[in-house]
Design an enzyme around this catalytic site. Structure first.
Site, PDB file in Angstrom:
ATOM      1  N   GLU A 231      -4.160   7.114  -4.845  1.00 52.41           N
ATOM      2  CA  GLU A 231      -4.735   6.584  -5.816  1.00 52.41           C
ATOM      3  C   GLU A 231      -6.054   7.304  -6.417  1.00 52.41           C
ATOM      4  O   GLU A 231      -6.621   7.528  -5.399  1.00 52.41           O
ATOM      5  CB  GLU A 231      -4.515   5.119  -5.836  1.00 52.41           C
ATOM      6  CG  GLU A 231      -3.289   4.462  -5.641  1.00 52.41           C
ATOM      7  CD  GLU A 231      -3.293   2.817  -5.044  1.00 52.41           C
ATOM      8  OE1 GLU A 231      -4.375   2.403  -5.414  1.00 52.41           O
ATOM      9  OE2 GLU A 231      -2.422   2.267  -4.912  1.00 52.41           O
TER      10      GLU A 231
ATOM     11  N   ARG B 248       1.038  -1.165   0.002  1.00 52.62           N
ATOM     12  CA  ARG B 248       0.068   0.118   0.040  1.00 52.62           C
ATOM     13  C   ARG B 248       0.945   1.104   0.009  1.00 52.62           C
ATOM     14  O   ARG B 248       1.699   1.149   0.658  1.00 52.62           O
ATOM     15  CB  ARG B 248      -0.792   0.219   1.367  1.00 52.62           C
ATOM     16  CG  ARG B 248      -2.181  -0.830   1.295  1.00 52.62           C
ATOM     17  CD  ARG B 248      -3.185  -0.395   0.196  1.00 52.62           C
ATOM     18  NE  ARG B 248      -4.523  -1.179   0.747  1.00 52.62           N
ATOM     19  CZ  ARG B 248      -4.544  -2.228  -0.244  1.00 52.62           C
ATOM     20  NH1 ARG B 248      -3.915  -2.571  -1.247  1.00 52.62           N
ATOM     21  NH2 ARG B 248      -5.855  -2.939   0.083  1.00 52.62           N
TER      22      ARG B 248
ATOM     23  N   HIS C 238      -1.752  -0.167  -9.839  1.00 53.62           N
ATOM     24  CA  HIS C 238      -2.363  -0.661  -8.916  1.00 53.62           C
ATOM     25  C   HIS C 238      -3.191  -2.125  -9.429  1.00 53.62           C
ATOM     26  O   HIS C 238      -4.026  -2.394  -9.472  1.00 53.62           O
ATOM     27  CB  HIS C 238      -3.411  -0.228  -7.902  1.00 53.62           C
ATOM     28  CG  HIS C 238      -3.701  -0.879  -6.769  1.00 53.62           C
ATOM     29  ND1 HIS C 238      -4.084  -0.258  -5.261  1.00 53.62           N
ATOM     30  CD2 HIS C 238      -3.683  -2.249  -6.334  1.00 53.62           C
ATOM     31  CE1 HIS C 238      -4.263  -1.145  -4.608  1.00 53.62           C
ATOM     32  NE2 HIS C 238      -4.213  -2.411  -4.922  1.00 53.62           N
TER      33      HIS C 238
END
Ligand code: 8YV
Length: 315
Positions: free
Chosen positions: A263, A234, A281
């Site tokens: 994000e 993360r 991602h």
């Protein structure tokens, strides 16, 4: 008249496969595409029927939303990470939380290896060199060896171990944890020592309050000007400003990142750097794995609707 299906709020887009499966079981509400006024209007007439929230690991469930759904019984995460769901709040409201562990481990570990090789061997830069017609003008700068490198893994859980197994044939593996837990790999109790030792530092730990900004300026300094950082965990685990500064100053050699703090927004310093390889991602984003994740989400929804124990509850 057929019984009305319970409402389930959908907090991010899913595959047709998952949306199709969910739609047979619940009245799926595309919450993520509704504006604030539409969300408010929906809640004022339907909040009592909303029993489920279905969401991504990167989105979680905002606490205010959880509080505004009195009949909520399940937050089903289409992902392994549950850092964006307040588990204490969920448990105080008797809301179950499920995720999709194991089925994505291999993909995430595969992508970590891909990022390592892409970064150290300049695969992305090489592709651009050829496409942009720069090859006739000269060769690219040399890369750095992957075989023989030292790989330092932060977090030796399911994903960390899968990465370790993949990189062990390339070179020595070290890891950071409070206590030694893998005799085949070198243990470091201090993260700065692991960073100092490693050529490639891989972030694979879970995100939580303890790991927020774990990779800070000091760790990056320890990694050093020849070291590279890889993050498939993360964005919150890395101090992004410190990373941008380290990249700009050349205090580390490079970074390959699949995850970011905010994000889908990625700092300009990362996007414009020649020292980075960036992916949006996608560590679990294969057809096969997304289908397996969807099956688990649906299994959890089915279990909840049947009043049974969740298939993969977050504990
Ligand atoms: C997904 C993730 O990209 O598993 C996780 O925690 O963040 C990823 O696998 C995301 O959750 C997809 O919805």
């Amino acid at each position: 008249m057929a019984d009305q299906l319970p409402h389930a709020l959908q907090l991010c887009p899913f595959s047709d496969y998952l949306e199709g499966g969910l739609s047979k079981r619940v009245e799926l509400v595309p919450w993520y595409s509704m504006d604030e006024a539409a969300q408010k209007a929906f809640l004022s007439s339907n909040a009592q029927d909303c029993r489920i929230v279905v969401t991504g690991g990167h989105i979680g469930c905002p606490p205010d939303l959880m509080r505004s759904l009195p009949a909520l019984g399940l937050v089903a995460i289409n992902g392994v990470g549950f850092d964006k769901v307040d588990l204490d709040l969920a448990s105080s409201r008797s809301v179950g939380v499920s995720n999709t562990p194991d089925v994505l481990t291999e993909d995430v570990a595969d992508l970590a290896v891909g990022l390592i090789i892409a970064l150290r061997r300049g695969i992305v830069a090489g592709d651009a060199h050829v496409r942009e017609g720069k090859w006739p003008g000269g060769d690219m700068a040399l890369g750095r060896k992957v075989s023989g490198a030292r790989f330092g893994i932060i977090g030796l859980g399911r994903i960390g171990r899968a990465i370790a197994a993949r990189v062990a044939p390339f070179g020595e593996v070290g890891y950071n944890s409070r206590t030694a837990r893998a005799p085949d790999y070198r243990h470091f109790s201090a993260i700065t020592e692991l960073a100092e030792w490693a050529d490639v530092l891989i972030v694979a730990c879970a995100a939580n309050t303890e790991t927020a900004n774990l990779v800070d300026a000091e760790v990056l300094q320890a990694l050093g000007s020849e070291g590279v950082l890889v993050n498939i965990s993360r964005g919150s685990v890395v101090d992004e400003q410190a990373l941008c500064d380290a990249l700009e100053a050349g205090n580390i050699n490079g970074a390959a990142l699949d995850v970011f703090a905010n994000e889908p927004h990625v700092p300009e310093a990362m996007r414009s750097s020649s020292r980075t390889v960036l992916t949006p991602h996608v560590a679990s984003a294969t057809v096969e794995t997304r289908q397996a994740m969807a099956d688990l989400v649906i299994a959890n929804v089915d279990a909840f609707l049947a009043g049974e124990d969740l298939t993969t509850p977050v504990t």
